[in-house]
Design an enzyme around this catalytic site. Structure first.
Site, PDB file in Angstrom:
ATOM      1  CE  LYS A  26      -4.177   1.272   2.481  1.00 22.44           C
ATOM      2  NZ  LYS A  26      -5.108   0.359   1.913  1.00 22.44           N
ATOM      3  NE  ARG A  96      -6.741   3.561   4.898  1.00 19.99           N
ATOM      4  CZ  ARG A  96      -8.029   3.375   4.633  1.00 19.99           C
ATOM      5  NH1 ARG A  96      -8.531   2.163   4.585  1.00 19.99           N
ATOM      6  NH2 ARG A  96      -8.810   4.403   4.435  1.00 19.99           N
ATOM      7  N   GLY A 105      -8.450  -7.588   4.919  1.00 21.81           N
ATOM      8  CA  GLY A 105      -9.255  -7.676   6.139  1.00 21.81           C
ATOM      9  C   GLY A 105      -8.569  -8.329   7.321  1.00 21.81           C
ATOM     10  CG  MET A 107      -2.804  -7.444   9.874  1.00 23.11           C
ATOM     11  SD  MET A 107      -1.102  -7.106   9.529  1.00 23.11           S
ATOM     12  CE  MET A 107      -1.184  -6.648   7.843  1.00 23.11           C
ATOM     13  NE  ARG A 352      -5.453  -4.745  -3.371  1.00 26.77           N
ATOM     14  CZ  ARG A 352      -6.009  -4.912  -2.188  1.00 26.77           C
ATOM     15  NH1 ARG A 352      -5.330  -4.707  -1.083  1.00 26.77           N
ATOM     16  NH2 ARG A 352      -7.261  -5.303  -2.091  1.00 26.77           N
ATOM     17  CG  HIS A 468     -13.734 -11.391   4.236  1.00 32.73           C
ATOM     18  ND1 HIS A 468     -14.083 -12.691   4.526  1.00 32.73           N
ATOM     19  CD2 HIS A 468     -12.442 -11.251   4.574  1.00 32.73           C
ATOM     20  CE1 HIS A 468     -13.044 -13.295   5.046  1.00 32.73           C
ATOM     21  NE2 HIS A 468     -12.029 -12.455   5.090  1.00 32.73           N
ATOM     22  CB  SER A 777      11.314 -42.586 -11.611  1.00 32.36           C
ATOM     23  OG  SER A 777      10.235 -41.728 -11.311  1.00 32.36           O
ATOM     24  CB  CYS A 844       6.888 -40.738 -10.530  1.00 32.94           C
ATOM     25  SG  CYS A 844       7.645 -42.048  -9.559  1.00 32.94           S
ATOM     26  CE1 TYR A 864       9.610 -38.908 -15.374  1.00 36.56           C
ATOM     27  CE2 TYR A 864      11.646 -39.294 -16.597  1.00 36.56           C
ATOM     28  CZ  TYR A 864      10.639 -39.739 -15.741  1.00 36.56           C
ATOM     29  OH  TYR A 864      10.685 -41.015 -15.249  1.00 36.56           O
TER      30      TYR A 864
HETATM   31  C1  PEP Z   1       6.519 -42.660  -4.430  1.00 35.76           C
HETATM   32  O1  PEP Z   1       6.777 -43.349  -3.447  1.00 35.76           O
HETATM   33  O2  PEP Z   1       6.839 -41.469  -4.528  1.00 35.76           O
HETATM   34  C2  PEP Z   1       5.746 -43.231  -5.540  1.00 35.76           C
HETATM   35  C3  PEP Z   1       5.515 -42.514  -6.624  1.00 35.76           C
HETATM   36  O3  PEP Z   1       5.239 -44.465  -5.367  1.00 35.76           O
HETATM   37  P1  PEP Z   1       3.920 -44.789  -4.534  1.00 35.76           P
HETATM   38  O4  PEP Z   1       3.259 -43.472  -4.197  1.00 35.76           O
HETATM   39  O5  PEP Z   1       3.076 -45.630  -5.417  1.00 35.76           O
HETATM   40  O6  PEP Z   1       4.469 -45.503  -3.353  1.00 35.76           O
END
Ligand code: PEP
Ligand code: MG
Length: 886
Positions: A26, A96, A105, A107, A352, A468, A777, A844, A864
C-alpha cells in the site's frame, strides 16, 4: 541514521513502487501514484523494518521514530492546511496496515483519528455539517475502542439500536446530529465502563495507540492463519500508513468506491467496480449497504435501477477512467483501486495489482501481450501455476436438471455441490471427515477463513463482488456466490430459506460461482474446456521450459485426460491399481493366497491377458510417447479379502475352505506393511509375479507396434530398491522374459529397465545402482516417508500441528522438503550421473505437480516431472517459470 518514515502526497514522494519490502504494498504504491501526479491525500509510511524492530525489542520502537513521525506529520499538516489536534481546524488521519502482499481484512485499520471532544466542534464548523462531524466522532470512538482498546463493537451496536428504538426509526440515516452527539457521549462512557479509564482525548496518544495496534495485529490469530495458508513468512512484518482523511460521506457530491481496471472474474477489458454515494470506504467492502455499479453498461446488464457512477457523477467518472488507463499503462497490469470523492473532488487511496481468477489471469496476460504492453515471457510469469487449478474445476452440466433455490453474485468461478453448513468450525470438522461442504453465511469475516478453506464452496446472503467472501474465495480458488438477496439464514435454527423454500443444515445444494445460481440438491458437473487463452499461454510456456512433463496414470481414461492436458508420456503407471477393476480382484487374491508356485502361476495366467489388454490400450493412447510401467509395489495386505463374502468368492475360485484361507491371510499380516513385504521384495520372493507383468508388457508392446506402426519403448520400473543386487537380479529376469517373448513372436522392441529411488539407501548408493539402471525416477512419497520417518498414512494426525508451529513450512508430502529429502534427491542425481552421464532422471511422487517442487526439480537438473493428469498444466507452467527465473 536509519530512515524509518517515508512521506508521500502533497508534492512529495520519497518511496517508489519497487520498495514494497520496506514500505508494504500500500505504502509503495501510494508513493508511486503521488509521483505520477495523481491526487493522493498526503501521508507517511512507517516501514516494515520498524515492525521487525518492534518484535525483536520487546515491543518497543527505535528511539528516532517519534521525531521522524512528527516531522512527516508536520509535512502533512502543511499540505492539507490543517493541524493535528487543532481545535479550530483539525487534521484527521487514517491509520492502516500494509504488508508486502495484501492480506485483505486481516489486520487493523482506524479512521477519523484526531477527533476528540474539542476538535469535533471544529470539524462541525469547518464542514458546516454537524451531523457528519458527530457521526465521524462516534465512528472513531467505536473503531478505536474496538481495534486499539479491545472493547467489542457489539456494545456500541446495542447503543445505536436502543436509540433507534427510542426514536422509533429504522435506519441509521434517520438519526440526526444531536443523536450522534448523544451516542458519542454514550460510547465514551461505555468504553470507560469496560476499561475503567476514559477514552483518550490526547490526539498524539490516539496516534501511537493506533500505530501500536497495527503492529500488534501482525500477530493476531487470523493474520497468522492467513499467512500460513498463503505462505507469507512471519519475518516480513507490516508497514503502517498514516494518511490525511478524505471523506466520501460529506453528502450527495461525495462517494467512495473500489474498482478494477478489468473484470477480475473473467478478464474482460471493461472497468469494473462499485461505489456508494455519501459513504465511507469500509461501507463498500463490509457489504453493509449494497453498492451501486460503476458503469452504465454493468448496471444495465444487471437490470439494476440505482444510477451508476458514470451516470450520477459523469465528470468525476471521466477523471477516474483516465486514472485507470494511466495506471494500467504504468504498471502494465490490471489494477485494483480504491477511491473517494469528497465534494466532487477525486482522491486515490490505493492501487495494486488486482487479485483475479485463473480465468481472468490467463485472459489478461494474453490480452496484454496482444495489446503490446507485455511480452510472452512476462505473460508466462504472470499466471500463478497453482491457480490454474481453478480452471481445471468442473462446471455444471448444462443438460442436467436443476431446481433453482436462490441467486447471488458470481463471485468466484467453479461449480460445487455439498452439504449445507452454517459454521466455519463445523465446516472444517466435516471436511476433515471427508464430507463435501458448502459454507453458508450471512456474510463472511476473516474469522471464517479456515472454514472457507475447508469448504468446497461458499454462499453468502450479503456483500458485493469485493466483499470479504468474494475476495478471499477468489484467492483460494473456491467457488463462491455472494450477496444472494432472497436468502435468509437462521444459523441458530440451522435453516436457510429463499422464496418460501427451506434448506436445512446437512441438505445438499449446488452453487455455480460462474453464474451466481444456487440449486437444491447435487447437480451433475462437467470437466472444463481447455482451448483459447489457456492453449496460447501453454504454447508460450512450452517454449521456455526445460523439464519435460509426464503423467502418473493407471487407466486408459486417466491417460487420455493427461494427453489432452499435454502430458509427454507416462512417468508412472502403477500396475496394482489395475488389479482392483471388475472381477480381477478375485484372481489377484488367488495369486496372493496361493500355497505354492503352481497355484500362483494358475492365478497369474488369468491376470496375464487382462494386464496385456490394459497395456495395449495405454500404449495406443500414448502413441509413441514414453511409458514407464512400474511392476507390482504395494503391501499385499491391501489386496487381502476382508469381508466374509470376499473370502467365500476366493475360496470357491481356489477350491479351498474359507477357514484355511482365513488362516493363510492371518499369516500374511504385517505390523509395518509400508516397510514390509512390498516393492521389489515381492519380485525377489515371488519371481513369477514380475515375470507375468514383464511378459504382459512385451506382448502388448509388440502387438501395438504391429497393429499401429507406432514406436513403443516400454520403460520397466522396479520399485523400492535399496541395493544394486536387488535391481541386478530383477533386471536379469526381465531381460530373460524379453528374450523369450521376442523369440516366440519373432519380433523385438527396444526397452529400458530402471528403478525408483525412494529409500535413503538407494539415494546414497545411487552410484552403484546406476550400473544396473537405464533410468531413475525419484519416488518422493516414499522417500519423504523414509527420510523423515513419518508415515504417509498416519502423519495427518500431527502434521497439521507441525505446520502450524512452523516446524515444517508446508506439509512435506505436498511440497518437497528441499533441505532434507531434496538433498537426497540431489545427491542421488549426482551420484547416478557420475556413474552414467546420460542417465535419465525423473520424479513421480506427488511433488511432481507442486510448483515449488517443480522449480526444485528444474534446479537439480532432472529430465522430467510426472504428476496426476489434472496437474500436468500446472507443472508445465511451473517448469517454464523455473526456466525463466533461471
Ligand atoms: C513414491 O513413493 O513417490 C511413488 C511414486 O510411489 P507410490 O506413491 O506408489 O508408493
Ligand atoms: Mg513409492
Amino acid at each position: 541514521m536509519t530512515k524509518w518514515v517515508y512521506s508521500f502526497g502533497g508534492g512529495v514522494s520519497e518511496g517508489r513502487a519497487d520498495m514494497k519490502n520496506l514500505l508494504g504494498g500500500k505504502g509503495a504504491n501510494l508513493a508511486e501514484m503521488a509521483s505520477l501526479g495523481l491526487p493522493v491525500p498526503p501521508g507517511l509510511t512507517i516501514t516494515t523494518e520498524v515492525c521487525t524492530y518492534y518484535y525483536d525489542n520487546g515491543q518497543s520502537y527505535p528511539p528516532e521514530l517519534t521525531a521522524q513521525v512528527e516531522a512527516a506529520l508536520a509535512q502533512i499538516e502543511a499540505a492539507v492546511g490543517a493541524r493535528f489536534g487543532d481545535v479550530a481546524n483539525p487534521l484527521l488521519v487514517s491509520v492502516r496496515s500494509g504488508a508486502r502482499v495484501s492480506m485483505p481484512g486481516m489486520m487493523d485499520t482506524v479512521l477519523n483519528l484526531g477527533l476528540n471532544d474539542e476538535t469535533v466542534e471544529g470539524l462541525a464548523k469547518n464542514s458546516d455539517n454537524p451531523r457528519f462531524a458527530w457521526d465521524s466522532y462516534r465512528r472513531f470512538i467505536q473503531m478505536y475502542s474496538d481495534v486499539v482498546l479491545g472493547v467489542d463493537h457489539y456494545h456500541f451496536e446495542e447503543l445505536i439500536e436502543m436509540l433507534k428504538e427510542d426514536k422509533g426509526v429504522d435506519l441509521d440515516t434517520e438519526l440526526e446530529a444531536d443523536d450522534w452527539k448523544q451516542l458519542a457521549g454514550e460510547f465514551k462512557a461505555k468504553t470507560e465502563e469496560v476499561l475503567g479509564r476514559p477514552f483518550p482525548q490526547d490526539v498524539k496518544e490516539q496516534l501511537w495507540g493506533a500505530i501500536g495496534a497495527v503492529f500488534g495485529s501482525w500477530q493476531i490469530e487470523r493474520a497468522k492463519v492467513y499467512r500460513r495458508l498463503n505462505n507469507i513468512p512471519e519475518s516480513w512484518g507490516t508497514a503502517v500508513n498514516v494518511q490525511a482523511m478524505v471523506f466520501g460521506n460529506m453528502g450527495d457530491t461525495s462517494a467512495t468506491g473500489v474498482a478494477f481496471t478489468r473484470n477480475p472474474s473473467n478478464g474482460t477489458r471493461e472497468y469494473y467496480g462499485e461505489y456508494l454515494i455519501n459513504a465511507q470506504g469500509e461501507d463498500v467492502v463490509a457489504g453493509i449497504r449494497t453498492p451501486q455499479y460503476l458503469t452504465k453498461a454493468a448496471r444495465e446488464e444487471a437490470g439494476a435501477k440505482a444510477a451508476s457512477m458514470e451516470e450520477s457523477m459523469p465528470e468525476v467518472y471521466k477523471q477516474l477512467a483516465d486514472v485507470f488507463d494511466k495506471l494500467e499503462r504504468h504498471y502494465r497490469d490490471m489494477q485494483d483501486i480504491e477511491f473517494t470523492v469528497q465534494h466532487g473532488k477525486l482522491w486515490m487511496l490505493q492501487t495494486r495489482s488486482g487479485k483475479r481468477t485463473a480465468k481472468a489471469a490467463l485472459k489478461i496476460a494474453v490480452d496484454l501481450v496482444e495489446e503490446g504492453l507485455i511480452d510472452e515471457k512476462t505473460a508466462v510469469l504472470r499466471v500463478d501455476p497453482a491457480a490454474l487449478d481453478q480452471l481445471l474445476h468442473p462446471t455444471l452440466d448444462p443438460t442436467a436438471p436443476r431446481d433453482h433455490f436462490t441467486r447471488g453474485l458470481p463471485a468466484s468461478p467453479g461449480a460445487a455441490a455439498g452439504i449445507v453448513v452454517f459454521d466455519a468450525d463445523e465446516a472444517e470438522t466435516l471436511a476433515k471427515d471427508g464430507k463435501d461442504v458448502i459454507l453458508c453465511r450471512v456474510e463472511t469475516s476473516p474469522e471464517d477463513i479456515h472454514g472457507m478453506h475447508a469448504a468446497r464452496g461458499i454462499l453468502t446472503a450479503r456483500g458485493g463482488m469485493t466483499s470479504h467472501a468474494a475476495v478471499v474465495a477468489r484467492g483460494m480458488g473456491r467457488p463462491c456466490v455472494s450477496g444472494a438477496g432472497t436468502l435468509r439464514i437462521d444459523t441458530k435454527a440451522g435453516v436457510m430459506t429463499s422464496l418460501g423454500r427451506e434448506i436445512k443444515q446437512g441438505d445438499f445444494i449446488t452453487i455455480d460461482g460462474a453464474s451466481g445460481e444456487v440449486y437444491v440438491g447435487a447437480v451433475k458437473t462437467l470437466q472444463p474446456e481447455l482451448h483459447g487463452d489457456f492453449a496460447k499461454l501453454m504454447v508460450w510456456a512450452d517454449e521456455y521450459r526445460k523439464l519435460r512433463v509426464r503423467t502418473n496414470a493407471d487407466t486408459p481414461n486417466d491417460t487420455a485426460t493427461a494427453r489432452e492436458f499435454g502430458a509427454e508420456g507416462i512417468g508412472l503407471c502403477r500396475t496394482e491399481h489395475m488389479f482392483f477393476e471388475g472381477e480381477r480382484i478375485v484372481a489377484v487374491r488367488e495369486m496372493i493366497l496361493a500355497e505354492d508356485v503352481a497355484e500362483r502361476k494358475k492365478a497369474l495366467a488369468k491376470l496375464l491377458p487382462m494386464q496385456r489388454g490394459d497395456f495395449v490400450e495405454i500404449f495406443k493412447i500414448m502413441r509413441g510417447l514414453p511409458v514407464t510401467v512400474r511392476l507390482l509395489d504395494p503391501p499385499l495386505h491391501e489386496f487381502l479379502p476382508r469381508e466374509e463374502d470376499e473370502f467365500e468368492d476366493v475360496a470357491k475360485a481356489m477350491g479351498v475352505s474359507v477357514d484355511k484361507l482365513k488362516r493363510h491371510a492371518a499369516d500374511l499380516h504385517e505390523f509395518n506393511p509400508m516397510l514390509g513385504h512390498r516393492g521389489c521384495r515381492l519380485g525377489i520372493t515371488y519371481p513369477e509375479i514380475y515375470e507375468m507383468q514383464a511378459r504382459a508388457i512385451f506382448e502388448a508392446a509388440l502387438e501395438v507396434v504391429s497393429s499401429t506402426g507406432d514406436t513403443v519403448v516400454p520403460e520397466i520400473m522396479i520399485p523400492l530398491v535399496a541395493t544394486e543386487k536387488e535391481l541386478a537380479m530383477l533386471r536379469a529376469r526381465v531381460e530373460k522374459v524379453a528374450e523369450t517373448v521376442f523369440a516366440e513372436k519373432g519380433e523385438k522392441v527396444d526397452y529400458m529397465v530402471g528403478t525408483m529411488i525412494e529409500l535413503p539407501r538407494a539415494a546414497l548408493r545411487a552410484g552403484d545402482i546406476a550400473n544396473s539402471a537405464d533410468f531413475f525416477s525419484f519416488g518422493t512419497n516414499d522417500l519423504t516417508q523414509t527420510t523423515i520417518g513419518i508415515s504417509r498414512d498416519d502423519a495427518g494426525r500431527f502434521l497439521d500441528q507441525y505446520v502450524k508451529l512452523d516446524i515444517f513450512a508446508v506439509d512435506p508430502f505436498v511440497s518437497i522438503d528441499q533441505d532434507g529429502v531434496g538433498d537426497l534427491v540431489k545427491l542421488g542425481a549426482e551420484r547416478g550421473r557420475a556413474t552414467k552421464p546420460g542417465l535419465k532422471l525423473g520424479i513421480c511422487g506427488e511433488h511432481g505437480g507442486d510448483p515449488a517442487s517443480v522449480e526444485f526439480c528444474h534446479r537439480v537438473g532432472l529430465d522430467y516431472v510426472s504428476c496426476s493428469p489434472f496437474r500436468v498444466p500446472i507443472a508445465r507452467l511451473a517448469a517454464a517459470q523455473a526456466a525463466l527465473k533461471g
